[in-house]
Write an enzyme that holds these catalytic residues in place. Structure first.
Site, PDB file in Angstrom:
ATOM      1  N   LYS B  78      -2.438   9.428  -8.392  1.00 17.06           N
ATOM      2  CA  LYS B  78      -1.629  10.399  -7.690  1.00 17.06           C
ATOM      3  C   LYS B  78      -0.971  11.063  -8.952  1.00 17.06           C
ATOM      4  O   LYS B  78      -0.192  10.639  -9.905  1.00 17.06           O
ATOM      5  CB  LYS B  78      -0.789   9.792  -6.743  1.00 17.06           C
ATOM      6  CG  LYS B  78       0.237  11.071  -5.958  1.00 17.06           C
ATOM      7  CD  LYS B  78       0.982   9.975  -5.041  1.00 17.06           C
ATOM      8  CE  LYS B  78       1.790  11.248  -4.149  1.00 17.06           C
ATOM      9  NZ  LYS B  78       2.618  10.630  -2.970  1.00 17.06           N
ATOM     10  N   SER B 153       1.228  12.650   1.887  1.00 21.07           N
ATOM     11  CA  SER B 153       1.056  13.278   0.661  1.00 21.07           C
ATOM     12  C   SER B 153       0.219  12.873  -0.460  1.00 21.07           C
ATOM     13  O   SER B 153      -0.234  13.775  -1.178  1.00 21.07           O
ATOM     14  CB  SER B 153       2.494  13.276   0.001  1.00 21.07           C
ATOM     15  OG  SER B 153       2.917  11.897  -0.567  1.00 21.07           O
ATOM     16  N   SER B 177       2.615   8.289   3.068  1.00 19.85           N
ATOM     17  CA  SER B 177       1.895   8.931   2.244  1.00 19.85           C
ATOM     18  C   SER B 177       0.596   8.308   1.687  1.00 19.85           C
ATOM     19  O   SER B 177      -0.232   8.952   1.024  1.00 19.85           O
ATOM     20  CB  SER B 177       2.746   9.395   0.702  1.00 19.85           C
ATOM     21  OG  SER B 177       3.704  10.320   1.355  1.00 19.85           O
TER      22      SER B 177
END
Lengths: 101, 483
Positions: B78, B153, B177
């Site tokens: 990420k 996310s 997330s």
């Protein structure tokens, strides 16, 4: 909770943000809706409840209070990651506007 | 190698030299090149660098010097997690040029095991969002239907696994997330207990909730990754000294007699019937293997979203104060200090980030602190107690991961509160700091549905065991999008 355009401007100032005049109403309505939703928290009796500020059962052991060394290469990388530098020094705008020699 | 191979299969093929690390990097690199222009799951890909590392791994292996099961496996990270020498933007333009000088601890551990970073994955900026539409590098598309969101996310990290663009991914879960995009994209994702993995190098969002955790094809793969990334870190004072388990062995233990709590508050009449049915069928499958289903109640569940969306913006607003155009990334406006801050932040943050900073600044301000932040933290205590109480009676909890399937792009962007309510089933575990796994458990309208398995703090082996056994008797995790 109903915020006003003045509230939004005041909060933006504290948060170091600029909200364009055309966007203020949107922030007013969206933030007001979220804060109104959050007001259901007030319906719970928490007079004898302690707040939870962290979830750590035991803090990691603290290391010795000593400066870690940094190599010249690491120093150069750190300076390079800074938005602006000059001759290995970090450049920022003048902070004290009225300073006189 | 066959497409959508598990991490365990890749690892076996590499260890027995059926395939080289270079070929592995090329396999994923070619898929990224072909598929990612549509999916937009990566912000930065460095195939050449990955190839160089793979050459070194292959040479080491030829000399007999490789023992790690992760050596040669390409993974995605990420973009809100720092990687040494590879641009890390957090999906916000204020860090468009930011190249960290260090690896996050989790990344460092994986690289030390020989795993290879193939690229940095798109996400909602600084983890702010549940749909991956709050990225300043464009929304991530769901590989099952590109007109739908990937979830957020850590959407890019979920898509990386769902579309077979990397062997596994490392994401970050503050309030769902990892779990929400895992559910929307039909992959397995683990939110670790708070403190189980180091937060060092993960761009801080809400420091009292942030966790770094993996995505993979199976629960067994997650167990293998967790063995490599868990443990205390001197650079994160909140990381836990609780001993790391041999998760890959723990998950093989029987689930006969495992008590699975089914909390009524997650199965209200308002829950979509099809999602309810998929999860209930999954629970029956676990029961058929000897698990015992126990109806339980967690009365404060309904307050989780309200508490979460006060606490998190407060911590966001103070954490993001460090991004001021002075210290990292992109600087805008040179004339004067205050206008430089405002211009750099205003241009460098997307709307959702600004909204959260504004909300947090308000809720922490004089006259409102007690009513909002302090009260939310007290409610957090009540939610945590719900978990403490229920885990005295049961081993794990099972619920839907999300109350819905992946929604259409743009459906909720104009109504942030509606977007926040999508997180109703994932935020409670975050507030309580417990661990939670999402595994695929069916399809509705052709889109994946997730089963959430939550376990007590530092007991990742329990939900992973249930998830692993579930994947032994079901095939949902073997369904893949046609790309």
């Amino acid at each position: 909770m109903k915020l006003t355009v003045q509230d939004v401007d005041h909060i933006a100032g504290l948060a170091r943000l600029t909200i364009a005049p055309g966007e203020r109403e949107q922030y007013v309505s969206e933030m007001s809706a979220i804060l109104s939703y959050a007001q259901q928290l007030q319906t719970l009796d928490t007079s004898v409840v302690e707040p939870t500020t962290h979830l750590t059962e035991k803090l990691a052991e603290l290391r010795e209070d000593a400066v870690n060394s940094v190599t010249n290469e690491e120093r150069a990388q750190l300076v390079a990651a800074f938005p602006k530098s000059h001759a290995g020094l970090l450049v920022v705008p003048q902070v004290f506007q009225d300073y006189k020699e | 190698m066959n497409s959508f191979a598990t991490l365990t299969e890749w690892s076996d093929a590499l260890q027995t030299k059926k395939i080289s690390a270079v070929e592995t990097v090329d396999y994923f690199g070619e898929r990224i090149e072909r598929l990612d222009p549509t999916l937009n799951s990566f912000i930065t890909v460095d195939r050449e660098r990955a190839r160089q590392e793979a050459l070194k791994i292959d040479a080491d292996r030829a000399r007999g010097g490789i023992i790690s099961k992760l050596a040669g496996l390409p993974f995605g990270v990420k973009d809100a997690i720092d990687t040494e020498g590879i641009r890390s933007t957090g999906a916000a333009k204020i860090l468009d040029t930011f190249v960290p000088t260090f690896d996050a601890t989790v990344v460092k551990k994986l690289r030390a095991s020989g795993a290879i970073i193939i690229g940095k994955q798109n996400c909602d900026a600084f983890g702010h969002g549940g749909s991956n539409e709050n990225s300043m590098y464009g929304a991530v598309k769901n590989p099952w239907d590109i007109s739908r969101v990937a979830g957020g996310s850590s959407g890019g990290s979920a898509v990386g696994v769902a579309a077979d663009l990397c062997a596994f991914s490392i994401g970050e879960d503050t309030g769902g997330s990892v779990r929400a995009p895992a559910s929307f994209c039909g992959v397995s994702g683990l939110k670790v207990s708070y403190g189980r993995t180091s937060r060092y190098g993960a761009m801080p969002m809400a420091s009292s909730l942030d966790t770094v955790g993996p995505f993979a094809q199976t629960a067994e793969d997650l167990a293998l990754i967790l063995e490599h990334i868990a443990g205390p870190d001197p650079l994160d004072a909140t990381s836990s000294y609780t001993p790391v388990q041999k998760y890959t062995e723990e998950i093989k233990k029987d689930i006969r007699g495992l008590k699975i709590g089914v909390p009524a508050e997650y199965f209200l009449d308002t829950l979509d019937d099809a999602i309810n049915d998929a999860v209930v069928t999954a629970l029956e499958a676990l029961k058929s293997q000897g698990a015992i289903l126990v109806p339980v109640s967690m009365p404060h569940t309904k307050y989780a979203i309200a508490a979460y969306y006060i606490i998190v913006p407060c911590e966001d607003s103070s954490n993001l104060a460090r991004l001021d155009g002075i210290r990292y990334g992109v600087r805008r406006g040179e004339s004067e200090m205050l206008s430089l801050y405002a211009q750099s932040r205003t241009e460098g943050f997307p709307t959702e980030v600004k909204r959260r900073i504004m909300l947090g600044t308000f809720a922490l301000s004089h006259g409102y602190y007690d009513d909002y932040y302090l009260q939310a933290q007290k409610v957090r205590t009540l939610i945590k107690r719900d978990f403490d109480t229920v885990f005295e009676k049961v081993d794990i909890l099972a619920t839907p991961t999300a109350p819905e399937i992946a929604f259409k792009l743009g459906d909720k962007t104009s109504d942030p509160l509606k977007m926040y309510l999508s997180d109703a089933f994932v935020t409670p575990a975050s507030l309580a700091g417990v661990c939670a796994l999402s595994v695929p458990c069916g399809f509705v309208e052709g889109m994946p549905v997730g089963l959430q398995l939550m376990g007590p703090r530092m007991r990742e082996e329990l939900p992973l065991r249930a998830g692993h056994h579930f994947q032994q008797i079901t095939s949902w995790h073997t369904h893949h999008p046609s790309l």
